[in-house]
Design a protein around this motif. Structure first.
Motif, PDB file in Angstrom:
ATOM      1  N   THR A   7     -17.534  56.396  88.448  1.00 40.38           N
ATOM      2  CA  THR A   7     -18.426  56.671  87.320  1.00 40.38           C
ATOM      3  C   THR A   7     -18.599  58.172  87.158  1.00 40.38           C
ATOM      4  N   GLU A   8     -19.061  58.581  85.975  1.00 42.98           N
ATOM      5  CA  GLU A   8     -19.347  59.986  85.725  1.00 42.98           C
ATOM      6  C   GLU A   8     -20.459  60.475  86.640  1.00 42.98           C
ATOM      7  N   ARG A   9     -21.431  59.603  86.903  1.00 36.79           N
ATOM      8  CA  ARG A   9     -22.546  59.968  87.779  1.00 36.79           C
ATOM      9  C   ARG A   9     -22.050  60.294  89.186  1.00 36.79           C
ATOM     10  N   GLU A  10     -21.154  59.435  89.702  1.00 44.99           N
ATOM     11  CA  GLU A  10     -20.589  59.678  91.032  1.00 44.99           C
ATOM     12  C   GLU A  10     -19.795  60.985  91.046  1.00 44.99           C
ATOM     13  N   LYS A  11     -19.058  61.234  89.971  1.00 43.68           N
ATOM     14  CA  LYS A  11     -18.279  62.467  89.868  1.00 43.68           C
ATOM     15  C   LYS A  11     -19.183  63.691  89.900  1.00 43.68           C
ATOM     16  N   GLU A  12     -20.304  63.618  89.171  1.00 44.25           N
ATOM     17  CA  GLU A  12     -21.258  64.739  89.128  1.00 44.25           C
ATOM     18  C   GLU A  12     -21.882  64.983  90.496  1.00 44.25           C
TER      19      GLU A  12
END
Length: 436
Positions: A354-359
């Motif tokens: 997810t984008e959240r995990e990437k951030e």
């Protein structure tokens, strides 16, 4: 066996290896390296100026190429030593840079036969000074007969009062574009350190009437003095950070006395796999009677002059090492950023769910990659794409498991670090989230 064919005005000499055999022996050479060897031959003959002149035809191909020097010329009595290959096997030969002096770069004329990489014919016009006065002669070789050269030394003594050699190449297989886009940049990187070493002697390479601009490879140049107060010894330092590599020369200290090279050796930051190409020129009368070899044998003491074990030399090397480290740090930061950009383009970093995990995860991983590169660039050299992905994703997995002590131990075992560098790496790993 050597065969001699003699007529009234000239002599032809055939050496003991076939023309194809010579090309096989010199197979590692391309046109850039070959042209550089002819320039080195001039400098080896004590020339201070080399002229490279070329003319292109309407199609852009070279019609003629000449390389001329004002050296001492080719002594006819030693001609066989200069042009007969001194090898008997067909083992590949690669001319290497001298280790501890820059005074003789060539290998007894082996490079003289490399013209087959870019031309069919070569003619040497040379003038040297003998006991009878100035003598002039010509030597001719063709690609089809590299094992045979003809020469004519019957010409009357020259009255020019100048020695030197001009090599003319014809039936060329390279273009003006090849020269200007490939050969000349190669020559700049090949000779920039040498021209800088001999700047006080006004050494130069002139291409079609204009001096080759070696400053195009200079990233930084600084000059300063180091003073050892106990014995009032002064070292004049010139530091050059090069943009691109110096081919076989690598990064070295050059020790000089009144501008004359005495010795050279690798710097303490040579071969760090970080593209930090540099040269340090050190001039001092302290090196006039210096024994550079005594320190190689433990317990041996220099009888005359100083040695590497002297307090002055230790002071000098310690100061220069710290100086080079300080210059290297911002360079490594710059290249660490480039490394990350390359890894982004090549899709080396993990793909997050997810984008959240990437951030949450990627910034810390990127910061650790940068930190590791700054500590030891060699970790990232010579890896193929799959190895890079494996390496980076292993680090990511350890970070995801919050095994930061294990990360430190792993890299501390992999890299030879000084105590200060160990502390720096540990702090970097523990403080990754705060690293900008």
């Amino acid at each position: 066996m050597i065969y001699l064919l003699i007529n009234l005005v000239s002599m032809s000499v055939k050496v003991n290896i076939t023309s194809k055999g010579i090309q096989k022996v010199l197979k590692n050479y391309n046109e850039k390296q070959a042209i550089a060897e002819y320039i080195w031959n001039g400098f080896d003959a004590n020339a201070n100026t080399i002229h490279v002149d070329y003319v292109a035809n309407s199609l852009g191909l070279l019609a003629q190429l000449t390389i001329a020097d004002n050296g001492y010329g080719i002594n006819f009595d030693r001609l066989q030593q200069k042009f007969d290959p001194f090898f008997e096997s067909e083992k590949s030969i690669q001319i290497v840079a001298p280790k501890h002096t820059s005074k003789m770069h060539g290998r007894n004329g082996v490079g003289r036969l490399t013209f087959f990489t870019f031309a069919h014919d070569a003619v040497w016009h040379t003038t040297y000074q003998s006991e009878q006065g100035f003598r002039y002669g010509e030597i001719q070789i063709s690609t089809g007969g590299l094992n045979s050269y003809s020469h004519d030394f019957t010409t009357a003594p020259s009255n020019t009062g100048e020695t030197g050699t001009t090599v003319s190449f014809t039936n060329l297989r390279i273009s003006q574009q090849d020269v200007e886009e490939t050969v000349l940049p190669f020559l700049i990187n090949e000779f920039c350190w040498f021209i800088e070493l001999n700047k006080h002697k006004n050494y130069s390479i002139i291409v079609n009437g204009e001096a080759l601009d070696f400053s195009s490879n200079v990233k930084t140049l600084e000059e300063f003095n180091l003073f050892y107060p106990d014995t009032a010894v002064t070292f004049k330092i010139k530091y050059v950070h090069w943009k691109e590599n110096l081919h076989k020369e690598l990064s070295k200290y050059y020790f000089l006395a009144s501008g004359e090279e005495i010795y050279k050796d690798y710097t303490t930051l040579n071969k760090k796999s970080d593209d930090y190409f540099h040269s340090v020129y050190i001039d001092s009368d302290f090196f006039r009677d210096f024994d550079f070899k005594s320190f190689e044998n433990e317990g041996q003491v220099a009888i005359f002059g100083a040695a590497k074990s002297s307090a002055e030399y230790r002071f000098l090397i310690k100061a220069l090492t710290e100086y080079l480290k300080s210059k290297r740090k911002p360079f490594l930061k710059e290249y660490a950023n480039r490394l990350v950009e390359t890894y982004e383009q090549d899709e080396i970093f993990p793909v997050y769910a997810t984008e959240r995990e990437k951030e949450l995860r990627k910034p810390a991983l990127v910061n650790l990659i940068k930190a590791l590169y700054e500590v030891e660039p060699k970790l990232f050299s010579s890896l193929n794409t799959d190895q890079k992905k494996t390496f980076v994703r292993l680090i990511d997995l350890l970070m995801r498991s919050n095994l930061r002590d294990e990360i430190f131990e792993m890299f501390n075992d992999m890299i030879e670090l000084e105590a200060e560098e160990q502390d720096e790496l540990l702090q970097l790993i523990k403080g990754l989230d705060e690293r900008e």
